[in-house]
Enzyme design. Structure first.
Site, PDB file in Angstrom:
ATOM      1  N   LYS A   5      -0.409 -10.935  11.753  1.00  0.00           N
ATOM      2  CA  LYS A   5       0.874 -11.359  11.178  1.00  0.00           C
ATOM      3  C   LYS A   5       2.094 -10.842  11.952  1.00  0.00           C
ATOM      4  O   LYS A   5       3.092 -11.531  12.044  1.00  0.00           O
ATOM      5  CB  LYS A   5       0.955 -10.950   9.708  1.00  0.00           C
ATOM      6  N   ARG A  99       0.481  -1.499  -4.628  1.00  0.00           N
ATOM      7  CA  ARG A  99       0.817  -2.841  -4.196  1.00  0.00           C
ATOM      8  C   ARG A  99      -0.235  -3.726  -4.845  1.00  0.00           C
ATOM      9  O   ARG A  99      -0.426  -3.606  -6.052  1.00  0.00           O
ATOM     10  CB  ARG A  99       0.886  -2.944  -2.674  1.00  0.00           C
TER      11      ARG A  99
END
Ligand SMILES: *Cc1c(COP(=O)(O)O)cnc(C)c1O
Length: 328
Positions: A5, A99
């Site tokens: 990414k 998260r």
């Protein structure tokens, strides 16, 4: 897994990761995966972030997705059925970083529901640390993930192929833990790209820490006062600036700005000093450097610098390999 990414799935870089031996390529954005596939990259693709609204495209484009919500899994199953496929998933478990992740106390029930979806196949479980809460991977939380693996396999008579311990922050744990338990996979982006583990940002032996550099052009070079003069108001970003006086000094401006790059992610590779920046300009104290208009200034990048530079459409990406460099 090599994580693509930060370089937006740039095929040249991802080919190098695959040559380096990773078995999967993982990305958070479906668009990057589509780009890699279009470029002819063939591997098992993993999606790190799974939005409900993209379920159809995920089933079409991705081999494995990371999941934490039943709603999303139901929709993935729906489209997998429509396309006559089975979609593979890794269930993410909360290990304290807060998260993504199913709470360990809810995991059994979650897996049971997932197993009832006919077109979804659970291929593994995973954890993610040191991203939001800054929680370190250690023997305790990694052992918890191993134990949960055993429990699920036993309870549901299934075999989990991938036990994914975490990201580049797991390097130090992995190197020092005598017993890594059931963990057989890590998802590595920054450590491969920038050659550092991410708990202390220590260099990893044998890896390059300067594989990426950014080059900017000098567009002004003059001796100027170090203190602005006139009445002070807000700057372009709504801050009241505060300056240190250092007399008349040599300043240079380069054609690179906040629209291109996260300033905190930029490190001048010599004795230049960044004084400040606006959308399109960086102002440097160039000290003894005799920078002329048109000269090039090089900077090293950290992760946020790399991410932002790769994302800027104004920055031209150029690749060199050893062979080309030797010839040049
Ligand atoms: C970004 C990401 C990674 C890779 O992180 P690095 O620090 O670059 O190694 C791994 N897992 C997930 C879920 C991610 O979002």
């Amino acid at each position: 897994m090599g994580v693509s990414k930060a370089v937006l799935g740039e095929p040249t870089i991802i080919e190098a990761m695959i040559q380096g031996g990773v078995q999967f390529i993982a990305d958070s954005r479906i668009e990057n995966i589509q780009k890699m596939k279009k470029a002819g990259i063939s591997t098992r693709f993993v999606l790190l972030r799974t939005p409900l609204s993209q379920a159809e495209s995920i089933v079409i484009n991705v081999d494995i997705s990371l999941n934490t919500e039943i709603e999303t899994l139901k929709k993935l199953s729906h489209y997998a059925k429509a396309y006559n496929k089975s979609h593979e998933v890794i269930i993410m478990v909360e290990l304290g970083d807060l998260r993504e992740g199913v709470l360990p106390c809810d995991l059994s029930q979650f897996v049971e529901k997932t197993l009832s979806l006919p077109h979804i196949k659970i291929v593994g479980i995973g954890g993610n640390l040191a991203c939001y809460g800054g929680v370190k991977p250690d023997n305790k939380n990694m052992h918890e993930l191993s134990k949960l693996t055993d429990t699920l396999e036993k309870k549901f008579q299934i075999r989990l192929e991938i036990i994914s311990g975490g990201n580049s922050a797991n390097y130090k744990w992995f190197k020092s833990a005598g017993d890594i338990g059931r963990i057989n996979n890590l998802r590595l982006g920054e450590s491969i790209l920038l050659g550092r583990e991410t708990v202390n940002r220590k260099a990893i032996p044998g890896l390059h820490t300067r594989a990426f550099q950014i080059i900017a052009e000098v567009i002004e070079s003059k001796k100027k006062p170090s203190l602005p003069y006139g009445k002070i108001c807000q700057d372009a970003f709504g801050n009241i600036p505060d300056f240190q006086g250092r007399g008349i000094h040599q300043r240079a401006i380069v054609a690179l700005g906040r629209q291109d790059i996260q300033m905190s992610g930029l490190k001048p590779d010599n004795k230049l000093e960044i004084l400040g920046s606006s959308s399109d300009h960086i102002i440097l104290d160039s000290n003894d450097h005799k920078l002329k208009v048109g000269d090039e200034v090089k900077f090293d990048l950290d992760y946020s610098g790399l991410l932002s530079a790769m994302t800027s459409p104004f920055i031209r990406k150029q690749f060199t390999d050893r062979k080309n460099r030797a010839a040049a």
